[in-house]
Design a protein around this motif. Structure first.
Motif, PDB file in Angstrom:
ATOM      1  N   ALA A   1       0.826  -1.212   0.000  1.00 44.96           N
ATOM      2  CA  ALA A   1       0.000   0.000   0.000  1.00 44.96           C
ATOM      3  C   ALA A   1       0.860   1.262   0.000  1.00 44.96           C
ATOM      4  CB  ALA A   1      -0.932  -0.009   1.212  1.00 44.96           C
ATOM      5  N   LYS A   2       1.933   1.217   0.773  1.00 46.55           N
ATOM      6  CA  LYS A   2       2.815   2.391   0.851  1.00 46.55           C
ATOM      7  C   LYS A   2       3.527   2.618  -0.481  1.00 46.55           C
ATOM      8  CE  LYS A   2       3.837   3.252   5.638  1.00 46.55           C
ATOM      9  NZ  LYS A   2       4.551   2.576   6.739  1.00 46.55           N
ATOM     10  N   ILE A   3       3.917   1.518  -1.091  1.00 48.06           N
ATOM     11  CA  ILE A   3       4.579   1.641  -2.399  1.00 48.06           C
ATOM     12  C   ILE A   3       3.612   2.257  -3.411  1.00 48.06           C
ATOM     13  CG2 ILE A   3       5.677   0.376  -4.299  1.00 48.06           C
ATOM     14  CD1 ILE A   3       6.663  -1.677  -2.254  1.00 48.06           C
ATOM     15  N   VAL A   4       2.347   1.774  -3.371  1.00 50.17           N
ATOM     16  CA  VAL A   4       1.340   2.313  -4.300  1.00 50.17           C
ATOM     17  C   VAL A   4       1.201   3.817  -4.095  1.00 50.17           C
ATOM     18  CG1 VAL A   4      -1.132   2.350  -4.821  1.00 50.17           C
ATOM     19  CG2 VAL A   4       0.066   0.156  -4.623  1.00 50.17           C
ATOM     20  N   THR A   5       1.133   4.245  -2.837  1.00 46.82           N
ATOM     21  CA  THR A   5       0.981   5.673  -2.542  1.00 46.82           C
ATOM     22  C   THR A   5       2.127   6.488  -3.156  1.00 46.82           C
ATOM     23  OG1 THR A   5      -0.019   5.042  -0.467  1.00 46.82           O
ATOM     24  CG2 THR A   5       0.628   7.339  -0.674  1.00 46.82           C
ATOM     25  N   ARG A   6       3.337   5.980  -2.954  1.00 41.61           N
ATOM     26  CA  ARG A   6       4.502   6.697  -3.484  1.00 41.61           C
ATOM     27  C   ARG A   6       4.502   6.678  -5.019  1.00 41.61           C
ATOM     28  NH1 ARG A   6       7.130  10.903  -3.391  1.00 41.61           N
ATOM     29  NH2 ARG A   6       9.239  10.774  -4.187  1.00 41.61           N
ATOM     30  N   LEU A   7       4.115   5.543  -5.599  1.00 42.52           N
ATOM     31  CA  LEU A   7       4.082   5.449  -7.068  1.00 42.52           C
ATOM     32  C   LEU A   7       3.096   6.456  -7.649  1.00 42.52           C
ATOM     33  CD1 LEU A   7       4.213   1.571  -7.735  1.00 42.52           C
ATOM     34  CD2 LEU A   7       5.989   3.279  -8.203  1.00 42.52           C
ATOM     35  N   ILE A   8       1.985   6.637  -6.929  1.00 39.98           N
ATOM     36  CA  ILE A   8       0.972   7.583  -7.407  1.00 39.98           C
ATOM     37  C   ILE A   8       1.482   9.024  -7.294  1.00 39.98           C
ATOM     38  CG2 ILE A   8      -1.333   8.529  -6.904  1.00 39.98           C
ATOM     39  CD1 ILE A   8      -2.207   5.595  -6.388  1.00 39.98           C
ATOM     40  N   GLU A   9       2.177   9.296  -6.201  1.00 35.73           N
ATOM     41  CA  GLU A   9       2.766  10.645  -6.067  1.00 35.73           C
ATOM     42  C   GLU A   9       3.709  10.942  -7.233  1.00 35.73           C
ATOM     43  OE1 GLU A   9       2.852  10.665  -1.175  1.00 35.73           O
ATOM     44  OE2 GLU A   9       4.756  10.698  -2.272  1.00 35.73           O
ATOM     45  N   LEU A  10       4.534   9.955  -7.561  1.00 31.43           N
ATOM     46  CA  LEU A  10       5.491  10.147  -8.656  1.00 31.43           C
ATOM     47  C   LEU A  10       4.768  10.321  -9.993  1.00 31.43           C
ATOM     48  CD1 LEU A  10       8.195   7.477  -7.691  1.00 31.43           C
ATOM     49  CD2 LEU A  10       8.457   9.958  -7.580  1.00 31.43           C
ATOM     50  N   LEU A  11       3.675   9.571 -10.133  1.00 30.86           N
ATOM     51  CA  LEU A  11       2.891   9.652 -11.372  1.00 30.86           C
ATOM     52  C   LEU A  11       2.258  11.033 -11.509  1.00 30.86           C
ATOM     53  CD1 LEU A  11       1.994   7.961 -13.749  1.00 30.86           C
ATOM     54  CD2 LEU A  11       0.090   7.098 -12.396  1.00 30.86           C
TER      55      LEU A  11
ATOM     56  N   TYR B   1       5.444  -7.943 -17.008  1.00 31.84           N
ATOM     57  CA  TYR B   1       4.218  -8.346 -16.310  1.00 31.84           C
ATOM     58  C   TYR B   1       3.468  -7.151 -15.725  1.00 31.84           C
ATOM     59  CZ  TYR B   1       6.587 -12.809 -16.673  1.00 31.84           C
ATOM     60  OH  TYR B   1       7.227 -13.911 -17.156  1.00 31.84           O
ATOM     61  N   VAL B   2       4.010  -5.971 -15.927  1.00 30.78           N
ATOM     62  CA  VAL B   2       3.419  -4.797 -15.277  1.00 30.78           C
ATOM     63  C   VAL B   2       2.443  -4.073 -16.203  1.00 30.78           C
ATOM     64  CG1 VAL B   2       3.943  -2.495 -14.380  1.00 30.78           C
ATOM     65  CG2 VAL B   2       5.397  -4.424 -13.754  1.00 30.78           C
ATOM     66  N   ASN B   3       1.191  -4.005 -15.753  1.00 32.39           N
ATOM     67  CA  ASN B   3       0.216  -3.174 -16.462  1.00 32.39           C
ATOM     68  C   ASN B   3      -0.205  -1.984 -15.619  1.00 32.39           C
ATOM     69  OD1 ASN B   3      -0.255  -4.247 -19.022  1.00 32.39           O
ATOM     70  ND2 ASN B   3      -1.327  -5.994 -18.111  1.00 32.39           N
ATOM     71  N   THR B   4      -0.491  -2.280 -14.362  1.00 39.19           N
ATOM     72  CA  THR B   4      -1.070  -1.257 -13.497  1.00 39.19           C
ATOM     73  C   THR B   4      -0.073  -0.799 -12.437  1.00 39.19           C
ATOM     74  OG1 THR B   4      -1.828  -2.883 -11.916  1.00 39.19           O
ATOM     75  CG2 THR B   4      -3.343  -2.367 -13.716  1.00 39.19           C
ATOM     76  N   VAL B   5      -0.459   0.258 -11.766  1.00 37.85           N
ATOM     77  CA  VAL B   5       0.327   0.765 -10.641  1.00 37.85           C
ATOM     78  C   VAL B   5       0.500  -0.339  -9.587  1.00 37.85           C
ATOM     79  CG1 VAL B   5       0.295   2.426  -8.732  1.00 37.85           C
ATOM     80  CG2 VAL B   5      -0.366   3.156 -11.037  1.00 37.85           C
ATOM     81  N   GLY B   6      -0.571  -1.111  -9.368  1.00 33.34           N
ATOM     82  CA  GLY B   6      -0.511  -2.208  -8.392  1.00 33.34           C
ATOM     83  C   GLY B   6       0.524  -3.258  -8.799  1.00 33.34           C
ATOM     84  N   ASP B   7       0.542  -3.595 -10.101  1.00 31.73           N
ATOM     85  CA  ASP B   7       1.530  -4.577 -10.591  1.00 31.73           C
ATOM     86  C   ASP B   7       2.947  -4.074 -10.340  1.00 31.73           C
ATOM     87  OD1 ASP B   7      -0.625  -5.934 -11.666  1.00 31.73           O
ATOM     88  OD2 ASP B   7      -0.307  -5.167 -13.712  1.00 31.73           O
TER      89      ASP B   7
ATOM     90  N   THR C   1      -4.977   1.703 -11.771  1.00 33.20           N
ATOM     91  CA  THR C   1      -4.660   2.557 -12.917  1.00 33.20           C
ATOM     92  C   THR C   1      -3.634   1.883 -13.830  1.00 33.20           C
ATOM     93  OG1 THR C   1      -5.035   4.519 -11.581  1.00 33.20           O
ATOM     94  CG2 THR C   1      -3.798   4.838 -13.617  1.00 33.20           C
ATOM     95  N   ALA C   2      -3.989   1.770 -15.100  1.00 36.14           N
ATOM     96  CA  ALA C   2      -3.034   1.203 -16.060  1.00 36.14           C
ATOM     97  C   ALA C   2      -2.059   2.299 -16.469  1.00 36.14           C
ATOM     98  CB  ALA C   2      -3.775   0.673 -17.274  1.00 36.14           C
TER      99      ALA C   2
ATOM    100  N   THR D   1       6.011  -5.723  -8.141  1.00 36.05           N
ATOM    101  CA  THR D   1       7.360  -5.981  -8.646  1.00 36.05           C
ATOM    102  C   THR D   1       8.407  -5.359  -7.726  1.00 36.05           C
ATOM    103  OG1 THR D   1       6.483  -5.969 -10.877  1.00 36.05           O
ATOM    104  CG2 THR D   1       8.840  -5.668 -10.687  1.00 36.05           C
ATOM    105  N   ILE D   2       8.140  -4.128  -7.308  1.00 35.37           N
ATOM    106  CA  ILE D   2       9.092  -3.441  -6.428  1.00 35.37           C
ATOM    107  C   ILE D   2       9.203  -4.174  -5.087  1.00 35.37           C
ATOM    108  CG2 ILE D   2       9.509  -1.290  -5.149  1.00 35.37           C
ATOM    109  CD1 ILE D   2       8.206   0.179  -7.559  1.00 35.37           C
ATOM    110  N   LEU D   3       8.056  -4.629  -4.610  1.00 40.46           N
ATOM    111  CA  LEU D   3       8.033  -5.375  -3.351  1.00 40.46           C
ATOM    112  C   LEU D   3       8.940  -6.596  -3.460  1.00 40.46           C
ATOM    113  CD1 LEU D   3       6.507  -5.043  -0.671  1.00 40.46           C
ATOM    114  CD2 LEU D   3       4.768  -6.586  -1.545  1.00 40.46           C
TER     115      LEU D   3
END
Ligand SMILES: Cc1ncc(COP(=O)(O)O)c(C=O)c1O
Lengths: 392, 83
Positions: free
Chosen positions: B4-14, B63-69, B28-29, B73-75
């Motif tokens: 969840a924390k990674i997703v938050t940071r990825l969204i900030e960067l996006l 294998y990455v389509n979405t922010v979650g994917d 989000t794709a 991967t980062i995890l």
């Protein structure tokens, strides 16, 4: 599912292109008039979108060398380099191309595309890491992918980005291969090879430079961008093509690593394809001599490049700062690029139209290139055409 | 760092890359929904790599389509680093 269902996107693209007044990907040259002119659609066009940088395709000595080889050695070798396809002339060219670069070993392939695939698949396997400029040519990416190596991209022309990635790779970074080009073919910008060499030396990795577009144009002896930037000795593998400045077809790798000879036993695109025809080898060898003996060709192409670059800048086009024989003119809107391309074509100027996803920045580009075969008058006509469209 | 924390940071960067007020989430794709052109995806991924101080190879990205994917991967990469 039908085998052909996957082509639905290609079909839509084909349809859209067919509906255009002229299909920019389907221009058919009915007659080649000279190294800088051709008849397309019944009209004479100035060819301002080729890779014939030194204008050698009609050079009398190159043509004569090809004719003589045809008479003496026939139309084709009908065999692979590992079977009946190695003639003395192939070996002579390998020695000459290595000598030309002042390196010890040379290897000739049937195209530049297969040279890249052939080198990368032989050098790398699944244990290896390769770091590649994100705007590298398709053949470089394909070779990396086919090798099974771990592929890491870094941002275009970003040695610092490369450095960071190598450092994060730790041990794996030490034996990693770095893959970049010299002059980039679409926007006409140059790689910071000196900086890449510094990074390579910091980590002890290897560097491959594709000089496809820089051979014959850069450096005191026309060896390419590595020579120009004074780092020839530091590049592990130089790859390139005979299909641009040398006006022929074929590819090569030159290197000081003696292991290059072993690549012959490991490189499938070298082993499983026919060797270049004798006439192709002969014209290539002659063209290589021209680069050596006629430095004035370089002066002409550079003065033409300067003329086109300053002319387009004055007209207000957003072109890159590097002056080179290749100029990429970016357009945000694909339709505008398309209209420009067509208008230029109608005014007798053939350029390359590069649409997404082929354009490096996801936008649309018109690629213009000049050669030593263009006259100053032809460059004037090209600029006038741009002027008339922009300000007309 | 949790998914969840990674997703938050990825969204900030996006969000800092695409000037848009879309509501991004882990579904989000990256190409499509997020409106990234292919060049921007590379830019984005380079920023993500720098931000997380990692490298992501092409295979893993396939294998990455979405922010979650991407977070997944980062995890995995981070787990690999700490083990
Ligand atoms: C950078 C680069 N490498 C390799 C190639 C392939 O060369 P060839 O046309 O000889 O296959 C090209 C040409 O398109 C190129 O631009």
């Amino acid at each position: 599912m039908s085998l052909f269902e996957k082509f639905s996107q290609a079909r839509a693209l084909e349809q859209a292109l067919m509906e255009m007044p002229i299909n920019p990907t389907g221009t058919i040259i009915s007659e080649v008039v000279s190294a800088s002119e051709a008849i397309i659609g019944g009209q004479l066009k100035i060819m301002a979108g080729t890779n014939n940088y030194l204008g050698l395709t009609f050079d009398a000595d190159c043509v004569a060398a090809g004719q003589q080889a045809l008479l003496e050695a026939g139309t084709g070798t009908t065999g692979s380099r590992m079977a009946n396809g190695t003639y003395q002339q192939h070996l002579d060219l390998e020695i000459e191309i290595a000598e030309f670069f002042d390196l010890s070993h040379g290897m000739v392939f049937s195209t530049g595309y297969s040279a890249n695939i052939g080198m990368l698949t032989a050098l790398l396997n699944t244990e290896d890491s390769v770091l590649i400029d994100s705007e590298g040519h398709a053949s470089l990416f394909d070779g990396c992918r086919m090798s099974g190596a771990k592929i890491y991209r870094f941002k275009h022309n970003d040695p610092e980005g490369l450095r960071k990635r190598l450092s994060r790779l730790g041990e794996a970074g030490k034996d990693a291969l770095i893959v970049v080009e010299g002059l980039y073919s679409v926007r006409g910008d140059c790689a910071p090879l000196k900086e890449y060499v510094d990074v390579k030396n910091e980590f002890g990795s290897y560097l491959m430079v594709d000089e496809a577009h820089s051979l014959g144009l850069y450096g005191e002896n026309g060896r390419g961008l590595a020579e120009d930037q004074g780092v020839s000795d530091e590049v592990d593998f130089v790859v390139g093509t005979f299909s641009k400045s040398l006006g022929s077809i074929g590819g090569f790798c030159v290197s000081n690593h003696p292991e290059l000879s072993l690549i012959r036993y490991a490189s499938r695109p070298y082993i499983f394809t026919a060797s270049p025809s004798p006439s192709v080898i002969a014209t290539t060898r002659q063209a290589l001599k021209k680069i050596k003996n006629c430095p004035e060709l370089r002066q002409i192409v550079w003065s033409n490049a300067q003329l086109l670059h300053s002319g387009l800048s004055k007209l207000g086009f957003q072109i890159g700062a590097d002056v080179s024989p290749v100029i990429g003119i970016p357009f945000e809107d694909r339709e505008v690029a398309l209209t420009y391309w067509q208008d230029l074509f109608n005014k007798g100027v053939y350029t390359n139209l590069i649409l997404p996803p082929a354009a490096p920045d996801g936008g649309s580009l018109i690629r213009c290139s000049v050669t030593a075969a263009h006259s100053k008058e032809q460059i004037r006509v090209i600029l006038d055409a741009f002027d008339a469209i922009k300000n007309g | 760092m949790t998914h969840a924390k990674i997703v938050t940071r990825l969204i900030e960067l996006l969000e800092s890359l695409v000037a848009s007020v879309e509501n991004f989430d882990q579904e989000t794709a990256l190409v499509g929904d997020a409106g990234l052109e292919s060049i921007q995806v590379i830019e984005y991924l380079c920023e993500v790599e720098d931000d997380f101080d990692i490298v992501i190879d092409e295979e893993a990205l396939s294998y990455v389509n979405t922010v979650g994917d991407l977070a997944e991967t980062i995890l995995k990469i981070n787990l690999g680093k700490s083990s």
